[in-house]
Scaffold this motif. Structure first.
Motif, short mmCIF file in Angstrom:
data_model
loop_
_atom_site.label_atom_id
_atom_site.label_comp_id
_atom_site.label_asym_id
_atom_site.label_seq_id
_atom_site.Cartn_x
_atom_site.Cartn_y
_atom_site.Cartn_z
N PRO A 82 0.80 -1.23 0.00
CA PRO A 82 0.00 0.00 0.00
C PRO A 82 0.83 1.28 0.00
O PRO A 82 0.43 2.28 -0.59
N PHE A 83 2.00 1.25 0.64
CA PHE A 83 2.82 2.47 0.67
C PHE A 83 3.32 2.83 -0.72
O PHE A 83 3.41 4.01 -1.06
N LEU A 84 3.66 1.83 -1.53
CA LEU A 84 4.02 2.10 -2.91
C LEU A 84 2.80 2.54 -3.70
O LEU A 84 2.89 3.37 -4.62
N GLY A 85 1.63 2.03 -3.31
CA GLY A 85 0.38 2.43 -3.96
C GLY A 85 0.09 3.91 -3.78
O GLY A 85 -0.54 4.52 -4.65
N THR A 144 -5.15 -3.21 3.84
CA THR A 144 -4.85 -2.09 4.74
C THR A 144 -3.34 -1.91 4.89
O THR A 144 -2.55 -2.78 4.54
N PHE A 145 -2.96 -0.75 5.41
CA PHE A 145 -1.54 -0.46 5.63
C PHE A 145 -0.93 -1.46 6.62
O PHE A 145 0.19 -1.93 6.44
N PHE A 146 -1.68 -1.75 7.67
CA PHE A 146 -1.20 -2.65 8.72
C PHE A 146 -2.31 -3.64 9.07
O PHE A 146 -3.46 -3.45 8.69
N SER A 147 -1.95 -4.67 9.80
CA SER A 147 -2.92 -5.63 10.28
C SER A 147 -2.81 -5.74 11.79
O SER A 147 -1.82 -5.29 12.39
N GLY A 148 -3.83 -6.30 12.39
CA GLY A 148 -3.81 -6.45 13.83
C GLY A 148 -4.74 -5.48 14.53
O GLY A 148 -5.34 -4.60 13.90
N PRO A 149 -4.87 -5.60 15.84
CA PRO A 149 -5.83 -4.77 16.59
C PRO A 149 -5.49 -3.28 16.61
O PRO A 149 -6.37 -2.45 16.84
N PHE A 220 -4.68 6.82 0.11
CA PHE A 220 -4.71 6.70 1.57
C PHE A 220 -6.10 6.28 2.04
O PHE A 220 -6.24 5.41 2.90
N TYR A 221 -7.12 6.89 1.46
CA TYR A 221 -8.51 6.54 1.81
C TYR A 221 -8.77 5.06 1.56
O TYR A 221 -9.35 4.37 2.40
#
Length: 321
Positions: A82-85, A144-149, A220-221
């Motif tokens: 996603p960051f490259l996106g 998503t950018f990250f995973s987890g809680p 980002f959205y």
């Protein structure tokens, strides 16, 4: 070169953004602040197109949709992070606006608004009908950018970083020679041409530069909400964007951020009370702003803190007039 006031405001945004999660534990408000980041990037970039360059484009949110769908599709089908996106979404929106700019920017005023609106409607129809690619009206899932809680909290800092970067870029552009050229194009196109300014080049530059950042906002959205759908480029979104920029202060540096904060936070507060009348309420606010304070919040702040918040002379009319 950025002024001392610009640096202080940037530091204030950074400090507020870093401290906010310590006092706001609710995931709802973290999401609301991320929505604020998205709209702030979008409104600052639109301010470059409309406020700095004087181009009343009515398809700015369409470039946000282009950036969002580009990043989501590449992440889903090519496995790109996603960051490259974020970068590729901005490039896709910038290249699209470059092609559109060379075709359309010979027209002025109302005709430019009309043609860009038509482009937005065409793209909206393409997104909705090409459901095998875009998911149609149901939207398209994005990683998503990250995973987890704590993924939402980590994404919050991504949004804060993008907002600060957009603010710094906007401040640098305003204070630079490039900014002077954009303001010259905005204030008097014929006079600028007489003085030797390459008006067509700077019109295209302002249009493409702002639109590319809209693509970053859209990416980002997509990756924050894990979904991008046609509503991101809808006509009412364009109206909301105009509202944010105008009531904040068109053509000013800090105005779009103030206007966005007001609209996003007020929308959250009135939700559940008069949510169905929110558009009417904000429309009345915009009409009152155009009637009594065409410079928006920045005009009011200038009257209160005239010396401390004084902007550069080259901003011309703070109301974008």
């Amino acid at each position: 070169m950025m002024k001392r006031t610009d640096i202080l405001v940037g530091l204030a945004i950074l400090a507020s953004g870093l401290l906010a999660p310590l006092f706001i534990s609710s995931p709802v408000w973290i999401t609301t602040l991320n929505i604020f980041f998205y709209y702030s990037i979008l409104s600052i970039s639109y301010n470059i197109v409309f406020g700095y360059t004087g181009l009343f484009s009515f398809c700015h949110v369409t470039f946000g949709a282009i950036g969002g769908y580009t990043s989501a599709l590449l992440a889903q089908h090519a496995g790109l992070p996603p960051f490259l996106g974020l970068v590729l979404g901005g490039l896709a929106a910038g290249l699209t606006s470059l092609v559109l700019g060379f075709i359309l920017l010979r027209v002025r005023g109302f005709y430019l608004c009309l043609v860009t609106w038509a482009f937005g409607m065409v793209m909206d129809n393409v997104i909705k009908t090409e459901h095998q690619i875009t998911g149609g009206t149901g939207g398209f899932l994005a990683p998503t950018f990250f995973s987890g809680p704590r993924a939402g909290l980590y994404a919050y800092f991504v949004g804060l970083g993008l907002l600060l970067l957009m603010y710094v870029v906007s401040a640098w552009l305003m204070r630079s020679r490039w900014g002077l050229y954009l303001f010259a194009v905005r204030d008097d196109l014929d006079a600028a041409e007489t003085m030797g300014v390459r008006t067509r080049f700077w019109k295209v530059f302002g249009f493409v530069f702002g639109s590319a950042w809209a693509g970053v906002a859209g990416a980002f959205y997509a990756h924050f909400f894990s979904l991008v759908d046609p509503s991101i480029g809808a006509l009412d979104e364009m109206g909301k964007l105009c509202l944010m920029v105008i009531i904040g202060g068109l053509g000013t540096l800090y105005g779009p951020i103030l206007g966005t904060f007001f609209v996003v936070i007020m929308s959250e507060f009135i939700r559940g009370f008069v949510a169905e009348q929110s558009i009417l309420i904000f429309a009345v606010v915009m009409m009152l702003t155009m009637r009594f304070a065409r410079g928006g919040f920045m005009q009011v702040l200038h009257l209160i803190f005239a010396g401390w918040l004084k902007e550069s002379p080259e901003e011309g009319s703070e109301a974008g007039g």
